[in-house]
Design an enzyme around this catalytic site. Sequence first.
Site, PDB file in Angstrom:
ATOM      1  N   LYS B  79       0.855  -1.195   0.000  1.00  0.00           N
ATOM      2  CA  LYS B  79       0.000   0.000   0.000  1.00  0.00           C
ATOM      3  C   LYS B  79       0.888   1.242   0.000  1.00  0.00           C
ATOM      4  CE  LYS B  79      -3.961   1.948   2.614  1.00  0.00           C
ATOM      5  NZ  LYS B  79      -4.772   1.799   3.835  1.00  0.00           N
ATOM      6  N   SER B 154      -9.725   1.808   3.005  1.00  0.00           N
ATOM      7  CA  SER B 154      -8.886   2.602   2.129  1.00  0.00           C
ATOM      8  C   SER B 154      -7.862   1.801   1.332  1.00  0.00           C
ATOM      9  CB  SER B 154      -8.138   3.648   2.957  1.00  0.00           C
ATOM     10  OG  SER B 154      -7.229   3.035   3.853  1.00  0.00           O
ATOM     11  N   SER B 178      -9.753  -0.560   7.188  1.00  0.00           N
ATOM     12  CA  SER B 178      -9.202  -0.342   5.851  1.00  0.00           C
ATOM     13  C   SER B 178      -8.536  -1.555   5.219  1.00  0.00           C
ATOM     14  CB  SER B 178      -8.208   0.818   5.881  1.00  0.00           C
ATOM     15  OG  SER B 178      -8.896   2.028   5.879  1.00  0.00           O
TER      16      SER B 178
END
Lengths: 479, 488
Positions: B79, B154, B178
Site C-alpha cells: 500500500k 482505504s 481499511s
Amino acid sequence: MEYDVVIGLETHAELDTDTKLFCGCSTAFGSEPNTQTCPVCLALPGVLPVINRKAFEHTVKTALALNCEINNFVNFDRKNYYYPDLPKNYQISQNYFNLGNDGFIELNVKGKKNRIGIHNVHLEEDAGKLVHPEASDASYSLIDFNRAGVPLVEIVTKPDMRCIDEVEVFMHTLRNILLYIGVSDCKMQEGSLRFEASISLCRKGAQVFGNRVEIKNLNSMKAVLKVLAYEISRQRELLERGEQIVMETRLWDEISAVSRRMRLKEESHDYRYFPEPDLVPILVDKKNIESIRMTIPELPTKRHQRFVSEYLISEYDAGILTESKSLSDYFEECVKLTSNSPKELTNWIINDVLRVLNEKKKEIQDFNISPKMLVELIEMKSEIGGAIAKEVFSEMSNTGKDAPTVVREKNLKPLSNTAELSSLVSEIIGANPKAVEDYGNGKESALSFLVGQSMKVTKGKANPKTLLEIFKEKLANSP
Amino acid sequence: MLLHQLTAKQIQDNIVKRKISCKEVIEDLFNRINEKDSLIKAYISLDEESALERAREIDGKLSNGEDLGVLAGIPIAIKDNICTKNMKTTCASKILENFIPPYDAFVVNNLRKEDAIIIGKTNLDEFAMGSTTENSAFQITRNPWNTEYIPGGSSGGSAAAVSTDIAFMALGSDTGGSVRQPASLCGNVGLKPTYGRVSRYGLIAFASSMDQIGSFTKDVCDAALLLRVISGYDCLDSTCSTLEVEDYVSHINGKFDGLRIGVPKEFFGEGIDREVRNALMNALEIYKKNGAKLIDLSLPHCEYAIATYCIIATAEASSNLARYDGVRYGMRNQLSDDSIMEMYCRTRAEGFGDEVKRRILLGNYVLSAGYYEAYYLKASKVRNLLKSDFDEAFKKVDCIISPTSPTVASKIGEKMTDPLEMYLSDVYTNIANLVGIPGISLPCGFTNSGLPIGMQILGRHFEETQILKVAKLFEMETGFHLKKPELD
C-alpha cells in the site's frame, strides 16, 4: 501609589545527553547546520519517537532536587502549533501529566531566607533554529535542525517572586542546582539555559493580582533583569495614568532595550494539547525514584550553610566557594588533607586559584594544581616564606610541577644554615658602615635596611627573622 | 491452473522445488499486470526492473544452494502509505506526489530480509482516509468482480490487486477497517493484527493509536505465512509488543473442541443487507455443524463506537498531518511574495483533497480549548468502556463473528455524496481498532449480482493464531475463496 510586583519564571535547560530526546542524533553544539539530523528529528512521513532514558532520568533528578512530587503516571502530550523550526508542527511536551509538581527552591536573598514555589517540572523537545540572512531584503530564511529534538527540562515557578533581587538570586540558585546535579551545562551563550518571565503589578497589599504580561526571548540573566526593570516602570506608569495593563506576550529587544508587543492574549495559540499516541505512558516506580534520588549530591544552599558552620568561614567566602560544585569539592578535599586552617585555604583558593583560573579561562577540573599539591605548598609556606610561596604557586600553575620540585629546580630553598648566614651578615656589615653607625646611634630602621640588603643578595631565600637575630647579636658584640 | 492463480505458498513451493524460476514468475505476473491493471487501476507505481533484478538474485541463490528466506520469490504489493526506500511513497496525495523515502518501513525491511519481491505500490484513499478508494488524488480503483463498483477502502488497491491475481500478497493498513472491509468487498482474506503486533515504523500515520499494518492474501494459510514475517518487536516503535511471534502456519489446521463463538446482537441489527445477513447465518450454521457453540452476546457501548472513532481518529490525524507544510519535503506552493503563513495555506489547500481537509478540520475542532473535555476526553473514556465490553465478552467466548461490512460493494460515486454514510459503513470494523484486538475478514458467500460477502472474526489481544484457525476451518468447509472474478 505603591505597588506590589508579582513575578514568575519559566526556565528551559537543555539536558546533558549524548543523543536527542526521541532519536539517536548527536546533541553536540556548534556543528555544521543540519548535519545532526535523521528522518525522526526531521519529521519525515512514517517515523516514530522513542524516549531517551537518560533525559527522563535527568528530569526526575531535577524534579527531586527542586523538592517536587514525582507523578507515578507520566505521559507526553502534543502541543500543536505551526512554526517552520518545528518539524512536526507539534512539540512533544507534557501538559496533562507533568513529571514533577509542587516543589520549591530555597533562596538566600541578602541573608534573608525565602522559598519560591515550583509549579511543575517537565520534559520536552527543543525546536530547530531559524537563520535569517544578513541582507535585510532577503526573501528567505534558512533552518538548522541540529537542535530540533534536543531534550529540554522546563521548570515553571509559581508567581512567588516580589522583586528583581529575588529573581536574580533565583536564577543563580537554580543554575547552580542544575550544575550541581549535573543535568545541564547551563551555558547561556550556547542557549542551554533560557528564560521567560511573567510579571504583573497590583496595588500594595491587594489580594488579586493585576493583568499579567509574558516576556519571551530572554537569552541572558542580564536581559531578564533589564526587561523586568523596564516592565515594572512601564506598567507603573500606565497604572499611574489610570490605564489598564493589557494581557499580552511581549518580546525583549536587546538592542533598543525595550519590550514590544508580540501578540495579545486573545491572539495566543490554542495548542490543542492531547496525549501523544506514539509513546506509551511511563509508570515510574518508587525504587527507580529512590535510586535516582541517591545520585543527587549535597545541594549548594545546604553546602553553603555547612561550610559556614563547619569550617567557620564567612558567608561571603562560603558563597564563592559553593558557586560551583567542583570548586567546593576542591576546597573540601584540601581541608581533608591538612591541619592548616580552612580560613587560610579559603584565602588561597579565592585569591590565588580563582585569579589564575580567571586569567587562564580554565575550569577548576582542568587546573594544574591538585588539592594535594596546593596543601603541600601551603604547608611549606612557614619554611619558604610567603613571597616565595606565591612565586612557587605561579610556577606550579604554569608547569603542573609540585612545590618541592619547583623549589629544587629554581633553587628557592631558604638559607637556613647559620654559618652561611653568619658570614653573609658579616659581609653586609662590612659593606654598609653608614648603616652600622646609624644603628649604633640608636636608629632602629637601619637594622631593617641591613636585613633588606641581605634579602636582596640572597634573592629572598634567607629567613628574615633569623637574619635579624644574627644582625642584632653581631652588632651588639661589635666594638 | 494458471501461474498467477496460485497462492503465495503454492508459487513458493514451485520455486523452491525449482519447477519454475522466480524470473518466470515475475515475468508472468507483469504480463498480467500490463493486461489487467488498466481495468482495475490497483497500482500507483510499479517497479518491474527492480523486481526482475531481485528475482534473478533469488534464482542465483537457489542454484547456489544458499539458504532462502521464508517468502523467497513471492511477489508482493505494498500500500502506498508504507515507506519503501528509494521508491515513491505518495499516500495517494498530491502533497507527497514526488516523495521518495530514504528508508524502508520495518515491515518492508522484514519482507526484503525474507526474500519477498516488492513489485509496486498500490492505490488508497488519500492518507488512508476513506472506505472506497475514491479519495485518491490519482485514480479510482475498480472492484474486479464488477468494475463499476468500488473495491472498498482505504486499502482498495491492495485488495483489488490480490483478487485480480496481479499480486500474490499485499500489505495494507487498517485504522478503522481499511484492510478487512476492502478484503470483504473484493473477496479475499484480510487480516488486521493486534495493535502492537506489527511495527508501525514507516507506516505514514493517520491515527496513531489505531493504525495497524495488515495483509491481503488469497487464503488463510498465506495470511499466516505473511503475518509471521511482518510481526515482531521493533525498538523504533514504542507501542510495539515484545511478545514472541508464533509459528502461525503450523498452528492453523485442526478441529476445535467446544469452540465458543460470540454473536453480538448489535452486529446483526439495523442497516444490515439481507443477503449479507443470510450469508452470515449460513456461515454460523457451518460452525455449529463443526461442533462450535454459538453464544448470544451484547456489547452495550457499540452504539457509541463510530462517534468515538470519528473523534479520536480525526484528532490524531489533524496533528499527524500537520507536518505536510511545504517546508522540508513534498509539495510547496508559493507565490514570490507569500509570507510563511500564506505558503502553508496555499500548499495545504492545494495539496490535500476534500476528505482529508474535512478530517483535519474536525480533528482541530474536537481538540480546541473548551471542547477537549467534551469530545476527545469523553471519547477516550468511551473507548475504555468499549474495551471492558470486549474483556467481558471474551471471558465467555473464544472469538466473535460478524459481517465485515453491513453491505457489499457499492457503485462508484454512490457514497461520495454523503460522508456520514461512508463513516457509518465502518460500523463493524472500527471497534477492533478502538479496542486494539485482531480481526480477519474472509469470503463467506456472494450476492445474486455476484459481489463477494465477507465475514469478520475478532479475537483476543495477540490471539491471531486462534482467529486464523477459526477462519481456516471455514475455508476448508466452504471454498468461497477459490472463486475468481471473471475479468477475461
